[in-house]
Design an enzyme around this catalytic site. Structure first.
Site, PDB file in Angstrom:
ATOM      1  N   HIS A 180       0.803  -1.225   0.000  1.00  0.00           N
ATOM      2  CA  HIS A 180       0.000   0.000   0.000  1.00  0.00           C
ATOM      3  C   HIS A 180       0.838   1.279   0.000  1.00  0.00           C
ATOM      4  CE1 HIS A 180      -3.563  -2.379   0.610  1.00  0.00           C
ATOM      5  NE2 HIS A 180      -3.194  -2.792   1.813  1.00  0.00           N
TER       6      HIS A 180
ATOM      7  N   ASP B 156      -3.519 -11.153  -1.399  1.00  0.00           N
ATOM      8  CA  ASP B 156      -3.899 -10.539  -0.134  1.00  0.00           C
ATOM      9  C   ASP B 156      -5.396 -10.195  -0.162  1.00  0.00           C
ATOM     10  OD1 ASP B 156      -4.087  -8.084   1.796  1.00  0.00           O
ATOM     11  OD2 ASP B 156      -2.033  -8.784   2.116  1.00  0.00           O
TER      12      ASP B 156
ATOM     13  N   HIS C  12      -6.555  -7.447   0.611  1.00  0.00           N
ATOM     14  CA  HIS C  12      -6.652  -6.023   0.285  1.00  0.00           C
ATOM     15  C   HIS C  12      -5.973  -5.746  -1.055  1.00  0.00           C
ATOM     16  CE1 HIS C  12      -6.946  -6.437   4.660  1.00  0.00           C
ATOM     17  NE2 HIS C  12      -7.728  -5.367   4.624  1.00  0.00           N
TER      18      HIS C  12
ATOM     19  N   ASP D 234      -4.189 -12.697   5.050  1.00  0.00           N
ATOM     20  CA  ASP D 234      -5.402 -12.186   5.696  1.00  0.00           C
ATOM     21  C   ASP D 234      -6.691 -12.617   5.014  1.00  0.00           C
ATOM     22  OD1 ASP D 234      -4.833 -10.629   3.498  1.00  0.00           O
ATOM     23  OD2 ASP D 234      -4.722  -8.739   4.591  1.00  0.00           O
TER      24      ASP D 234
END
Length: 373
Positions: A132, A168, A170, A251
């Site tokens: 990110h 992931d 995200h 995650d």
């Protein structure tokens, strides 16, 4: 082909984002200890991670941001102006004692990984995957963006076409911002629909090599198996990369508190195994993951998959003791681990009919891929 290498550092054992941050938990140290207890990580396979210096970081991050990050670590303070401009000292990106050195070590590992596979091979850096980070600010627990540096290091060391695959929960907004317009980088991301940072729409295309598949809450191993067979592998194979970077965030498994997907760790290991033959160079990174037991087990199994180890039905005592020693204190109480979190490495498969959203998303991307090819 050289044997797989594992990049790590003790800085991850001794640093934390703070007592109530999701990254208060041990992760890389658990993987290293568990892999050693299983006999999978001999000294010859382990490589100490260097720490990237500011001039190296300036290839993606702005010098003023790096200076602000270093100053925040040195003083353990940020001004209101620094917080607003660089997103440092926020609940997501707090001030902590190693807030520059820890992410700079992850970037150093990603830079080294590209060098180590210059002539082929695979490198695993579970501390990596901070996807990110933006050029001028921290973002989503990520102060720096080491996957960007992994891709650039591969390029610096002879790779011309790099496929970046991210599983992931995200979306990798920082990596996409860096490479969406680069036709020599193929970006494939599966992530939970509607979850922060709420980017990565199915329709995003960049220069034609951006493939985003938002997946619904509750997605299972069967959803990911279809995505792997019908989207990830065909896209990567068509691209014909000479290097692959896999961000293997943990995650998206059922026990993780930061997503509502319900994969087992088998789904991640299947992606690792399936991608490995598609390019002569491969760099595997960590990423998200906020349950210490599920992260440690999943990422240790990634290493086991890379080295061709047999996953035991039950952990031997030395390995089980690594997991039993972990503690996870939640907002209101200490979490008691489920038995399989401390006694096994492999989750039970999590199966269910493939969801309509996944089928429709794959169909849309396959149609686009047919037009592209």
């Amino acid at each position: 082909m050289p044997a797989p290498r594992f990049i790590g550092s003790e800085i991850y054992r001794h640093s934390s984002y703070g007592a109530w941050h999701p990254l208060r938990i041990p992760r890389v140290s658990t993987v290293k200890d568990l892999a050693r207890a299983l006999g999978w990580l001999p000294p010859s396979a382990f490589v100490q991670s260097p720490r990237a210096k500011p001039p190296a970081l300036w290839r993606f991050h702005r010098p003023d941001y790096i200076a602000a990050l270093q100053d925040a670590e040195r003083t353990q303070l940020v001004t209101a102006e620094t917080r607003a401009r660089y997103a440092l000292g926020t609940p997501s990106n707090p001030v902590f004692p190693e807030m520059y050195r820890r992410p700079a070590t992850a970037v150093g590992g990603s830079l080294l990984a590209g060098e180590l596979v210059a002539r082929g091979g695979v490198v695993y850096s579970p501390a990596g995957g901070t996807h990110h980070g933006m050029p001028d600010r921290a973002n989503g627990f990520c102060y720096l963006n080491d996957p960007v540096f992994a891709i650039r290091s591969l390029r610096d060391n002879g790779a011309t076409r790099v496929a970046y695959v991210d599983i992931d929960a995200h979306h990798p907004d920082g990596v996409e911002a860096a490479f969406a317009s680069d036709p020599d980088t193929c970006l494939v991301s599966t992530h939970e629909a509607g979850r922060w940072p709420r980017t990565g729409a199915l329709t995003d295309r960049g220069a034609g090599q951006v493939w985003n598949l938002p997946m619904p809450a509750g997605s299972t191993d069967d959803d990911m198996a279809m995505v792997l067979d019908q989207l990830i592998l065909p896209v990567v194979d068509d691209f014909r990369p000479d290097a692959i970077v896999l961000q293997c965030g943990a995650d998206a498994v059922a026990e993780d508190p930061q997503s509502r997907m319900t994969l087992s760790n088998n789904a991640h290991w299947a992606v690792v195994a399936a991608l490995r033959p598609l390019a002569p160079r491969m760099v595997v990174l960590g990423g998200g993951g906020y349950n210490p037991w599920s992260v440690g087990r999943l990422w240790t199994g990634v290493w086991g998959t890379l080295v061709g180890a047999e996953i035991p039905d039950r952990l031997p005592p030395a390995a089980a003791s690594v997991l039993r020693a972990l503690r996870w204190i939640g907002p209101q109480r200490e979490i008691t681990p489920q038995e399989h979190w401390t006694e096994t490495l492999r989750d039970a498969p999590r199966n269910a009919p493939v969801t309509e959203l996944v089928r429709d998303g794959i169909s849309a991307l396959v149609a686009r891929r047919s037009a592209w090819v």
